[in-house]
Design an enzyme around this catalytic site. Structure first.
Site, PDB file in Angstrom:
ATOM      1  N   LYS A   1       4.417  -1.365 -10.069  1.00 43.14           N
ATOM      2  CA  LYS A   1       5.458  -1.244  -9.242  1.00 43.14           C
ATOM      3  C   LYS A   1       6.705  -1.601  -9.586  1.00 43.14           C
ATOM      4  O   LYS A   1       7.822  -0.728  -9.097  1.00 43.14           O
ATOM      5  CB  LYS A   1       5.097  -2.298  -7.913  1.00 43.14           C
TER       6      LYS A   1
ATOM      7  N   ASP B   1      -0.683  -5.279 -11.379  1.00 47.71           N
ATOM      8  CA  ASP B   1      -0.229  -4.738 -10.179  1.00 47.71           C
ATOM      9  C   ASP B   1       1.076  -4.608  -9.994  1.00 47.71           C
ATOM     10  O   ASP B   1       1.932  -3.656  -9.790  1.00 47.71           O
ATOM     11  CB  ASP B   1      -1.091  -5.258  -8.938  1.00 47.71           C
TER      12      ASP B   1
ATOM     13  N   VAL C   1       3.943   1.338  -3.522  1.00 47.16           N
ATOM     14  CA  VAL C   1       4.838   0.283  -3.672  1.00 47.16           C
ATOM     15  C   VAL C   1       5.087  -0.448  -2.403  1.00 47.16           C
ATOM     16  O   VAL C   1       5.502   0.076  -1.277  1.00 47.16           O
ATOM     17  CB  VAL C   1       6.262   0.609  -4.277  1.00 47.16           C
TER      18      VAL C   1
ATOM     19  N   THR D   1     -11.118   1.861   2.059  1.00 44.61           N
ATOM     20  CA  THR D   1     -10.278   1.257   2.898  1.00 44.61           C
ATOM     21  C   THR D   1      -9.358   1.823   3.508  1.00 44.61           C
ATOM     22  O   THR D   1      -9.000   2.420   4.670  1.00 44.61           O
ATOM     23  CB  THR D   1      -9.945  -0.068   2.388  1.00 44.61           C
ATOM     24  N   VAL D   2      -8.221   2.435   2.747  1.00 40.94           N
ATOM     25  CA  VAL D   2      -7.206   3.318   3.075  1.00 40.94           C
ATOM     26  C   VAL D   2      -7.241   4.525   3.678  1.00 40.94           C
ATOM     27  O   VAL D   2      -6.908   5.143   4.341  1.00 40.94           O
ATOM     28  CB  VAL D   2      -5.877   3.468   1.877  1.00 40.94           C
TER      29      VAL D   2
END
Length: 428
Positions: free
Chosen positions: A207, A203, A134, A17-18
């Site tokens: 970060k 997750d 982040v 996706t990114v």
């Protein structure tokens, strides 16, 4: 007599996706991006494991390759968007060792192997940028690493996972149960088929480790972060939070005290007046406290293809400028050696919710248990029902291990039916 500047060649590893959005933006905005860099910017290729898979038409088939080594060798900047620890680590180390500038959005890799990556970048004298690792599109890494480099950051309090914020927000505003909301989040694409990394807090913990490392100028790894997820939060917890004027948010917290540095992730109660309490849906927000700057808040979309690609492209422009014109970005700052505190050494406030037999003297016995362990009671809210009373006891600031000892004693009392929940209170 001017000398023509060679084009800056960009290798992209990964086309999810990114990665797809990064290719689209690099292609659509090539003229503007090249002008900002001061040299022509070109996509050298896009590494994928299988070139035969049908992909978004914004990614030209001619750019796809399964030869990652050749792609890295022919590039000036390597953009890693594969995710996971391996083979991403191997490819990034190879690129850095060869003197290639690297841009990555891989928070798990940075939180686990950040020291190795920094050292490889330093040894080769090249850039390692990771704004997108982040809080997605929110400019956060650069402000903490550069803008606040002359200040002393004391605390970071943030909502850095959109999936969990969406789940808790839906539970709060619609009165739904956890399982219902997670299923809806998966249907809408806010949660993965296996949402463990998000709802388990992992997750956010990665970060938090990255932010703590930047803020406190020392290496903090994923193993140093205490982590609890939201899987045990119930509709009753949400309702009880409303009774005391709070909302529940999954928070990443990094703070520096005289005793050392504490980095932790857990669901916590925030007063409704706190700026983070109003962060809705899948949005992220981070509250930074510094000695000179005071309180700062960063807010925006913390995930998604296009928002994350925006952060990636910002890093690409920065490192491409260094490739074209010389220079280098900020290096790792890890001169400090504060003690890393276990969760038992953390100090905060707590809300303990329990059911008790509705008899004279029960509250006194419970209060005595808190006093024996040095945990001060700030307030008590009693909600009676047919057979038992529900107590919500809010404490003053106390040490985690003292609170745990208190709860263990209270739980063993015959006058206490059940300790229903223990939540920390932050932001007060």
């Amino acid at each position: 007599m001017s000398t023509a500047i060679s084009p800056v060649k960009i290798a992209i590893l990964g086309c999810g996706t990114v990665g797809t959005q990064v290719v689209r933006l690099l292609t659509e905005q090539q003229t503007d991006l090249s002008a900002r860099v001061g040299a022509q910017v070109e996509i050298a290729g896009v590494y994928v494991r299988d070139t035969s898979v049908t992909r978004d038409p914004v990614v030209p088939t001619a750019l796809l390759t399964d030869d990652v080594d050749a792609l890295i060798d022919g590039a000036d900047v390597v953009v890693e968007l594969m995710g996971g620890l391996e083979p991403a680590r191997t490819h990034i180390v190879r690129a850095l060792t060869a003197g290639k500038a690297v841009v990555t959005a891989n928070k798990a890799l940075l939180a686990t192997h950040g020291a190795e990556l920094y050292e490889a970048a330093d040894a080769a004298g090249t850039d390692l940028y990771f704004e997108a690792a982040v809080a997605g599109a929110i400019p956060l890494v650069r402000p903490v690493r550069e803008s606040l480099a002359g200040d002393t950051v004391t605390r970071i309090l943030g909502i850095v996972n959109g999936t969990t914020n969406y789940v808790l927000d839906e539970m709060t505003t619609k009165g739904l149960d956890y399982g219902e909301v997670v299923a809806e989040a998966q249907r809408l694409g806010y949660a993965e088929a296996d949402p463990t990394a998000d709802v388990g807090g992992h997750d956010a913990a990665a970060k938090a480790a990255i932010l703590a490392s930047l803020a406190f100028h020392q290496r903090v790894s994923l193993d140093d972060v205490y982590c609890e997820g939201i899987t045990e939060i119930t509709a009753a917890d949400i309702a009880a939070a409303k009774e005391t004027g709070h909302v529940i948010k999954l928070l990443a917290i990094a703070e520096r005290t005289d005793a050392g540095v504490s980095v932790r992730v857990y669901p916590a109660l925030l007063p409704t007046a706190h700026p983070l309490a109003s962060v809705r849906g899948a949005f992220n927000a981070v509250f930074v406290e510094a000695e000179a700057a005071g309180e700062l808040m960063f807010y925006g979309q913390g995930a998604g293809g296009a928002p994350t690609a925006s952060a990636v492209l910002g890093d690409v422009v920065s490192v491409a400028r260094h490739v074209a014109g010389g220079g280098r970005g900020p290096r790792e700052s890890n001169y400090a050696s504060h003690d890393l505190l276990p969760i038992g050494g953390a100090h905060t406030r707590y809300a303990v919710r329990m059911s008790v037999h509705d008899k004279p003297g029960v509250l006194s016995r419970v209060a005595d248990a808190f006093a024996r362990h040095g945990v001060g009671i700030g307030s008590v809210l009693q909600v009676p029902d047919a057979e038992r009373a529900s107590l919500i006891i809010s404490t003053h600031r106390a040490q985690e291990e003292s609170l745990r000892a208190t709860v263990d004693e209270v739980r063993a009392m015959d006058a206490v039916g059940e300790v229903l929940s223990v939540l920390r209170i932050e932001g007060e």
